[in-house]
Design an enzyme around this catalytic site. Structure first.
Site, short mmCIF file in Angstrom:
data_model
loop_
_atom_site.label_atom_id
_atom_site.label_comp_id
_atom_site.label_asym_id
_atom_site.label_seq_id
_atom_site.Cartn_x
_atom_site.Cartn_y
_atom_site.Cartn_z
N TRP A 108 5.49 -49.81 -25.80
CA TRP A 108 6.84 -50.17 -25.14
C TRP A 108 6.93 -51.69 -24.98
O TRP A 108 6.67 -51.89 -23.52
CB TRP A 108 7.27 -49.51 -24.20
CG TRP A 108 7.75 -48.16 -24.51
CD1 TRP A 108 7.19 -46.99 -25.26
CD2 TRP A 108 9.34 -47.49 -24.23
NE1 TRP A 108 8.03 -45.92 -25.38
CE2 TRP A 108 9.34 -46.40 -25.04
CE3 TRP A 108 10.40 -48.20 -23.87
CZ2 TRP A 108 10.50 -45.73 -25.02
CZ3 TRP A 108 11.63 -47.50 -23.93
CH2 TRP A 108 11.53 -46.29 -24.51
N TYR A 167 0.74 -50.59 -31.16
CA TYR A 167 1.91 -49.83 -30.53
C TYR A 167 2.18 -49.71 -29.15
O TYR A 167 1.15 -49.80 -28.57
CB TYR A 167 1.68 -48.06 -31.05
CG TYR A 167 2.73 -47.25 -30.54
CD1 TYR A 167 3.72 -46.77 -31.11
CD2 TYR A 167 2.13 -46.55 -29.50
CE1 TYR A 167 4.59 -45.96 -30.65
CE2 TYR A 167 3.21 -45.66 -28.82
CZ TYR A 167 4.32 -45.34 -29.59
OH TYR A 167 5.09 -44.49 -29.05
#
Length: 826
Positions: A160, A158
């Site tokens: 960005w 997980y």
């Protein structure tokens, strides 16, 4: 008029769906795409000139001189609000802490079967040839699957990841794992862990990533705007794809609109100041109590919309019984609420009536649900908005994405590019939040990763089901920095000693890379070709992301690494479809080309688009500026029901009732947190809020010279109310020790009057820099706030993270403070 209005809304509804606001899949005709011939044209790098590219923080123009980036700047500005993130691209490409070569931890290289995992984070590194690293990774994956099955391989990753629909590192990893035997993944995300699970029960949709009532309608119709637990000036600097910056334009218009604007937050933040809003300094973690006090007052004064509640909601009477203390004998009136939330009764009453008697838009942030019992905050917001009766009206109701990715910016009419998929043969567009794509055979809630590693076989309740933690022995992480973004760092350090192998693809020597056994150097998005949309909700442009400079050192694209790994499993053709990255990019563009053609619009063919090196822009049709969230439902709740069991807004959920969770009842409730300012026996003195940083994207950009603009005493700042600081003999610029039973950090003091007394704030995302590397409980020199936060689920329903439920102590640090070293080569 009603029929015309209905037709307009239906047109808009399908236009919005077709434009693919985040997480709506766009199905393309793959046969037609593959039939398109691959264009042949020059891909020579610019040596002197300009290149257009994109990042989460906007579309950028890079100036190249002698083959090097010397300048970075935005090509679009919609207001005077400054976005500092857009000017430091060169710092990323030429960072001192770039990972230059494939590296293996010394003890692991000597004996992978007895690699001394306790030395992770404090071992020597050995450079190895790329081919050797590939074989080592492949062999360990094969061995783990043979011994532990596919669930023994964790590839949640997980984070960005860099912008771009081709080089989506997390999806590329999952695609590789899927074609070679499967893996364990994760459920949900850290940003909206609680809200995204509760909202489908309440509204029938995930809600937190949906398009909002358009900003033009808010500006035209809203009389009162409540900004609840959000700081738009900070968070609108970013988008999941690439920011179109339209939110800044609308904030500027809101500022000049003379509307009544109220910010409810423990801090008078930048948005509150910019908008000249009324500040209500609430006690952290007490938002539900505040709203319940308002709700009680509205009922007692008969100032609530009974007709809306009857026609559009389910179970209000049972919630009303709770408010009036029918079972627990606790009446949730304004006096009760005031004692909890720290806002006086008069203000609570006046605000409730102000919201009812005026067209009101509640713009809620996500920080308020990143707390213990976080499910209750957004559920209560929907309940309060239902009592006001303005949901589905122009400028009324609530919105949970105005602060994120420029939600509320009207959607354009045009094409949406495709993207690489985690499942071969899928035609899903993965330009949205890829972590919501279900591709793993086994999954557990993302915020429970440390718990899962430490307790294989443990069973937990989750949203009506039971999840069993797998026995994870191999971790492959890409595109994220969990050592910084996960709560309770010391527990995570302990958990990361459990697996046999940890592999990380990374650009920099992040705290996560330093905890790995094998590190693969990867390119920045400025060293490879890619493509993205600008505007998660507006889909305003297709932006080329042309390679600007040569790949640095031995960095390779994630795609190339996984292609080479796929070869070790005999799965290269299935994984790559025999396409280069640029061929994939052309295919993604052609999906948008075909869509626009079907709409009767024209955009350049791919060859012309790519060589022109500039975005393709789409126009917003007037009807999309008129979008009202839940207008169709309000107009006809029978023909346009919500996706809940009742088809209505569920203030009382029978589905949740059946789960029988003590920490999440069938209706919105107030639960006292384990740590908060109002508890009788506090284990620490100050409430800690962990806000989104102003000059970073979580941990991204912390290793650039932008850090010089905000670091205090070369540490992450801690913001302290001036009176609190004086009582502790702390002055501006002092180094402060911040500590609790979970850990300790150093931070640089910033004294302020814009923070409620008893509250301190530290931005999340500072890189973890332990005084004694690899040691659990050691002091963090750089101020990584998650050393102090609780690794505790929001509830059994969502198992989201509770990073804003924490108390800390502060004191002036009087010892010699060791210099930080995290931004140097290990």
């Amino acid at each position: 008029m009603k029929n015309i209005d209905k037709k307009r809304r239906n047109i808009l509804k399908y236009a919005v769906l077709f434009a693919a606001v985040p997480f709506v899949d766009v199905v393309t005709n793959r046969t037609n795409l593959l039939a398109a011939t691959v264009s042949k044209f020059s891909t020579t790098l610019v040596q002197n000139g300009e290149v257009i590219t994109a990042a989460h923080w906007g579309t950028l123009k890079l100036t190249i001189k002698d083959g090097k980036i010397v300048k970075s700047e935005p090509i679009q500005k919609t207001s005077d609000i400054y976005n500092p993130l857009q000017y430091y691209t060169q710092d990323l490409v030429y960072a001192k802490d770039r990972i230059k070569y494939p590296m293996v931890r010394k003890s692991y290289l000597e004996n992978p079967n007895n690699s001394k995992p306790e030395l992770r984070g404090n071992d020597e590194w050995v450079r190895v040839p790329y081919e050797k690293a590939i074989k080592l990774i492949a062999n360990e994956i094969k061995k783990t699957r043979k011994e532990k099955g596919a669930e023994g391989v964790f590839a949640g990753s997980y984070g960005w990841k860099s912008s771009g629909n081709m080089h989506n590192s997390r999806v590329l990893l999952h695609r590789f794992m899927n074609v070679t035997g499967g893996f364990t993944g994760t459920l949900g995300d850290y940003s909206t862990g609680a809200a995204q699970v509760i909202m489908p029960h309440v509204l029938g949709t995930i809600e937190v990533y949906e398009q909002q009532t358009s900003w033009p309608l808010v500006l035209e119709n809203s009389e009162v705007v409540i900004i609840w637990g959000a700081n738009l000036i900070r968070t609108l600097k970013l988008s999941w794809t690439s920011s179109d910056e339209q939110g800044f334009k609308y904030l500027e218009k809101l500022k000049n609109s003379n509307k009544k604007i109220i910010c409810i937050d423990p801090e008078k933040n930048e948005t509150c100041t910019y908008l000249n809003a009324k500040w209500q300094p609430i006690v952290p973690g007490t938002d539900v109590a505040f709203m319940m006090g308002m709700a009680y007052h509205l009922i007692k004064t008969e100032n609530y919309d009974k007709k809306f509640l009857e026609e559009y909601t389910e179970g209000f009477d049972k919630f009303k019984d709770y408010l009036f203390g029918k079972e627990d004998k606790v009446i949730k009136n304004t006096k009760w609420a005031s004692k909890i939330c720290g806002i006086d009764e008069k203000t609570i009453k006046e605000l409730a009536l102000l919201m009812y008697k005026n067209r009101t838009m509640i713009m809620a942030g996500w920080g308020i649900q990143r707390a213990q019992y976080g499910e209750q905050t957004h559920w209560m917001i929907v309940t309060l908005a239902s009592m006001l009766g303005q949901i589905g009206l122009p400028g009324g109701g609530f919105g949970f994405s105005y602060h994120y990715s420029n939600g509320g910016a009207p959607t354009t009419k045009g094409g949406v590019i495709g993207g690489i998929t985690s499942t071969v043969g899928s035609t899903k567009n993965t330009g949205g939040a890829s972590w919501l794509e279900k591709s793993a055979k086994f999954s557990f809630p993302v915020a429970r990763i440390a718990d899962a590693l430490l307790n294989p076989g443990k069973k937990i309740n989750h949203n009506g089901s039971v999840v069993t933690y797998p026995d994870i022995d191999f971790i492959y992480w890409v595109g994220g920095n969990p050592m910084v973004h996960h709560q309770d760092t010391n527990t995570l350090v302990k958990a990361l000693r459990k697996p046999k192998t940890i592999v990380v693809n990374e650009i920099f020597w992040t705290p996560t890379a330093r905890m790995a056994d094998i590190v693969m150097p990867v390119t920045t998005s400025y060293e490879r070709d890619d493509i993205t949309m600008s505007g998660d909700y507006s889909n305003s442009s297709i932006v080329p992301m042309k390679q600007a400079v040569e790949k640095q050192n031995e960095a390779r694209d994630d795609y190339d690494i996984f292609c080479d790994l796929a070869k070790e499993f005999g799965a290269y053709e299935e994984y790559s479809q025999n396409k280069t990255a640029l061929q994939w990019i052309e295919e993604f563009y052609n999906s948008a080309y075909n869509q626009t053609k079907n709409l009767g619009l024209e955009i350049p063919k791919f060859k012309d688009f790519w060589e022109a090196n500039k975005p393709v822009n789409f126009e917003v049709p007037f009807e999309n500026t008129e979008f009202i969230r839940y207008a169709d439902f309000r107009e006809d709740p029978i023909l346009e029901p919500l996706g809940t069991p009742s088809g209505k807004i569920e203030i009382y959920s029978k589905a949740i009732e059946k789960m029988n969770y003590k920490d999440c009842r069938a209706y919105p409730s107030w639960f006292e947190p384990d740590e908060w300012l109002g508890m009788k026996k506090k284990n620490a003195e100050f409430a800690l809020i962990t806000s989104h940083p102003d000059k970073r994207l979580h941990s991204q950009l912390n290793n650039t010279t932008l850090r010089d603009k905000y670091a205090v005493a070369n540490r992450e700042p801690i913001f302290i109310n001036r009176r609190d600081a004086i009582s502790k003999n702390i002055k501006d610029g002092d180094i402060v020790r911040v500590y609790n039973q979970r850990g300790e950090i150093l931070a640089g003091a910033v004294l302020t009057d814009d923070l409620r007394t008893g509250v301190v704030r530290i931005d999340e995302g500072a890189w973890y820099d332990p005084l004694e590397r690899g040691k659990i409980g050691t002091l963090c020199l750089n101020g990584c706030v998650n050393v102090l936060t609780k690794d505790m689920p929001t509830s059994q329903l969502a198992n989201g993270n509770s990073s804003n439920t924490a108390l800390v102590n502060i004191e002036k640090y009087t010892k010699p403070a060791k210099d930080i070293s995290i931004f140097k080569q290990p």
